[in-house]
Motif scaffolding. Structure first.
Motif, mmCIF file in Angstrom:
data_model
loop_
_atom_site.group_PDB
_atom_site.id
_atom_site.type_symbol
_atom_site.label_atom_id
_atom_site.label_comp_id
_atom_site.label_asym_id
_atom_site.label_seq_id
_atom_site.Cartn_x
_atom_site.Cartn_y
_atom_site.Cartn_z
ATOM 1 N N UNK A 81 0.816 -1.207 0.000
ATOM 2 C CA UNK A 81 0.000 0.000 0.000
ATOM 3 C C UNK A 81 0.856 1.266 0.000
ATOM 4 N N UNK A 82 2.168 1.131 0.127
ATOM 5 C CA UNK A 82 3.056 2.292 0.112
ATOM 6 C C UNK A 82 3.179 2.778 -1.328
ATOM 7 N N UNK A 83 2.839 4.049 -1.568
ATOM 8 C CA UNK A 83 2.914 4.564 -2.945
ATOM 9 C C UNK A 83 4.333 4.447 -3.502
ATOM 10 N N UNK A 84 4.424 3.965 -4.711
ATOM 11 C CA UNK A 84 5.721 3.867 -5.373
ATOM 12 C C UNK A 84 6.429 2.562 -5.137
ATOM 13 N N UNK A 85 6.310 1.997 -3.994
ATOM 14 C CA UNK A 85 6.914 0.696 -3.761
ATOM 15 C C UNK A 85 8.148 0.711 -2.894
ATOM 16 N N UNK A 86 8.575 -0.483 -2.536
ATOM 17 C CA UNK A 86 9.738 -0.697 -1.686
ATOM 18 C C UNK A 86 10.645 -1.706 -2.369
ATOM 19 N N UNK A 106 6.945 -3.023 -9.389
ATOM 20 C CA UNK A 106 6.501 -3.598 -10.661
ATOM 21 C C UNK A 106 5.559 -2.618 -11.372
ATOM 22 N N UNK A 107 4.678 -1.980 -10.623
ATOM 23 C CA UNK A 107 3.739 -1.029 -11.221
ATOM 24 C C UNK A 107 4.489 0.160 -11.822
ATOM 25 N N UNK A 108 5.534 0.634 -11.159
ATOM 26 C CA UNK A 108 6.319 1.756 -11.693
ATOM 27 C C UNK A 108 6.959 1.398 -13.028
ATOM 28 N N UNK A 109 7.488 0.193 -13.123
ATOM 29 C CA UNK A 109 8.224 -0.197 -14.326
ATOM 30 C C UNK A 109 7.309 -0.719 -15.434
ATOM 31 N N UNK A 110 6.093 -1.104 -15.071
ATOM 32 C CA UNK A 110 5.167 -1.656 -16.056
ATOM 33 C C UNK A 110 5.400 -3.122 -16.360
ATOM 34 N N UNK A 111 6.398 -3.712 -15.721
ATOM 35 C CA UNK A 111 6.737 -5.122 -15.962
ATOM 36 C C UNK A 111 6.020 -6.033 -14.982
ATOM 37 N N UNK A 112 5.847 -7.280 -15.384
ATOM 38 C CA UNK A 112 5.417 -8.290 -14.427
ATOM 39 C C UNK A 112 6.633 -8.625 -13.561
ATOM 40 N N UNK A 160 6.707 0.186 -21.645
ATOM 41 C CA UNK A 160 6.159 0.759 -22.881
ATOM 42 C C UNK A 160 7.212 1.518 -23.693
ATOM 43 N N UNK A 161 8.469 1.580 -23.193
ATOM 44 C CA UNK A 161 9.552 2.225 -23.922
ATOM 45 C C UNK A 161 9.878 3.630 -23.462
ATOM 46 N N UNK A 162 8.986 4.261 -22.725
ATOM 47 C CA UNK A 162 9.226 5.622 -22.243
ATOM 48 C C UNK A 162 10.215 5.623 -21.084
ATOM 49 N N UNK A 163 10.979 6.721 -20.984
ATOM 50 C CA UNK A 163 11.817 6.915 -19.805
ATOM 51 C C UNK A 163 10.968 7.558 -18.726
ATOM 52 N N UNK A 164 11.067 7.025 -17.502
ATOM 53 C CA UNK A 164 10.345 7.618 -16.376
ATOM 54 C C UNK A 164 11.330 7.918 -15.265
ATOM 55 N N UNK A 165 11.049 8.972 -14.508
ATOM 56 C CA UNK A 165 11.914 9.366 -13.396
ATOM 57 C C UNK A 165 11.487 8.642 -12.132
ATOM 58 N N UNK A 166 12.476 8.199 -11.388
ATOM 59 C CA UNK A 166 12.265 7.517 -10.108
ATOM 60 C C UNK A 166 12.982 8.327 -9.029
ATOM 61 N N UNK A 167 12.333 8.521 -7.904
ATOM 62 C CA UNK A 167 12.964 9.148 -6.747
ATOM 63 C C UNK A 167 13.262 8.052 -5.738
#
Length: 172
Positions: A81-86, A106-112, A160-167
């Motif tokens: 339930x922690x947003x973003x993940x651990x 997994x949700x951030x990266x879009x991968x299983x 999906x191929x896009x670059x996303x920023x992670x904090x």
């Protein structure tokens, strides 16, 4: 077998049959109905001990693990339930060996989970965009040496191929 919770029954019977055929020791977890009517989780360790009149004999040791299962489910709920993940890693030299990733990662990266494991392998920096890896490694080393907080931004390639920023915020 009648006391085993119906959805778990096929798995338990298949496992028992496998133990009788292979003569291997096995551990299984399933739900059963307690004598007071409630469902409880059971961990059974079973071993083939011979045959009698053509029927296999299994020696089983049962443990009530209901409290453990409840605690695991609560922990899973809290962690996921922690947003973003651990995520946690063991650092060996310059390699980041993944030890745990929550569903949020997994949700951030879009991968299983399987896809992410294949992507990362035994070095979590493989998920980090190549141009950010050196900065990421320097930031992690600095935090490890100082004992301070790691607070860094980096990019990963989403499925999906896009670059996303992670904090990333963490501690040793």
């Amino acid at each position: 077998a009648d006391l085993i919770y119906e959805p778990d029954r096929p798995m338990v019977l298949a496992e028992a049959k496998g133990i009788a055929q292979t003569h291997q020791v096995a551990t299984m977890e399933f739900r059963t109905q307690h004598r007071d009517g409630r469902l409880v989780w059971v961990r059974a360790q079973a071993k083939w001990i011979g045959d009698e009149d053509g029927c296999p004999l299994l020696h089983c040791v049962f443990h009530n693990i209901t409290d453990l299962k409840k605690a695991q489910l609560e922990m899973d709920y809290l962690v996921n339930s922690i947003p973003g993940g651990i995520a946690s890693f063991r650092i060996v030299g310059s390699r980041f060996l993944p030890t745990f990733c929550s569903d949020g990662v997994m949700a951030l990266s879009g991968h299983t989970r399987e896809e992410f494991r294949a992507l990362v392998g035994n070095h979590a920096l493989r998920a980090v965009y190549k141009a950010d890896r050196k900065r990421m490694l320097l930031g992690v080393r600095s935090a490890l040496e100082s004992g301070g907080v790691l607070d860094i931004f980096f990019r990963i390639r989403h499925k999906n191929g896009n670059l996303i920023w992670i904090h990333l915020n963490g501690r040793r």
